[in-house]
Write an enzyme that holds these catalytic residues in place. Structure first.
Site, PDB file in Angstrom:
ATOM      1  N   ASP A 191       1.053  -1.422  -0.298  1.00  0.00           N
ATOM      2  CA  ASP A 191       0.125   0.191  -0.130  1.00  0.00           C
ATOM      3  C   ASP A 191       0.951   1.055  -0.063  1.00  0.00           C
ATOM      4  OD1 ASP A 191       0.711   0.507   2.898  1.00  0.00           O
ATOM      5  OD2 ASP A 191      -1.093  -0.704   3.560  1.00  0.00           O
ATOM      6  N   LEU A 192       0.775   2.647   0.229  1.00  0.00           N
ATOM      7  CA  LEU A 192       1.267   3.645  -0.044  1.00  0.00           C
ATOM      8  C   LEU A 192       2.190   3.644   1.049  1.00  0.00           C
ATOM      9  CD1 LEU A 192      -1.598   6.080  -0.902  1.00  0.00           C
ATOM     10  CD2 LEU A 192      -0.024   5.590  -2.456  1.00  0.00           C
TER      11      LEU A 192
END
Length: 131
Positions: free
Chosen positions: A14-15
């Site tokens: 994810d980020l």
């Protein structure tokens, strides 16, 4: 017991650079598929020859620690329970000796119409020989 090794790619994260939670389910799916292949079974051939496919009936999952981009992981799968129509496996995602994720997965056999059926006898026998 079966061990499947993998590396975490950018697309798995994810980020924040940690593995997105749903991807652990993909990792353990790969582990199950490779274990079946290591036992000498091709899922496509099983479907064509017997009409049998496998479906996940239940997953109990524990997320323990985060995996990150570029980590080398292993999916360790063990047989918990075997019956004529289902398998229950315990699958762990490990980074070295550190347990990151653990799931208890119930798999059932389905026929071509999508209804329950028995596991093909050779598959049952192969897993039974492990216990």
């Amino acid at each position: 017991m079966h061990r499947f090794d993998l590396r975490v790619y950018y697309e798995d994260t994810d980020l924040a650079g940690i593995v997105y939670y749903a991807n652990y389910l993909k990792f353990i799916e790969r582990g199950r598929s490779e274990w079946l292949r290591a036992l000498g079974f091709d899922q496509r051939a099983l479907k064509e020859e017997t009409g049998t496919v496998f479906a996940v009936r239940r997953v109990e999952a524990d997320y323990i620690a985060s995996a990150r981009y570029d980590d080398e992981l292993s999916v360790v799968s063990t047989l918990d329970t075997l019956s004529p129509a289902r398998l229950v496996l315990v699958q762990r995602v490990m980074r070295g000796e550190e347990r990151l994720f653990e799931a208890k997965v119930t798999l059932v056999a389905l026929n071509a119409a999508g209804g329950p059926t028995r596991l093909p006898k050779p598959v049952r026998e192969a897993y039974a020989a492990l216990s």
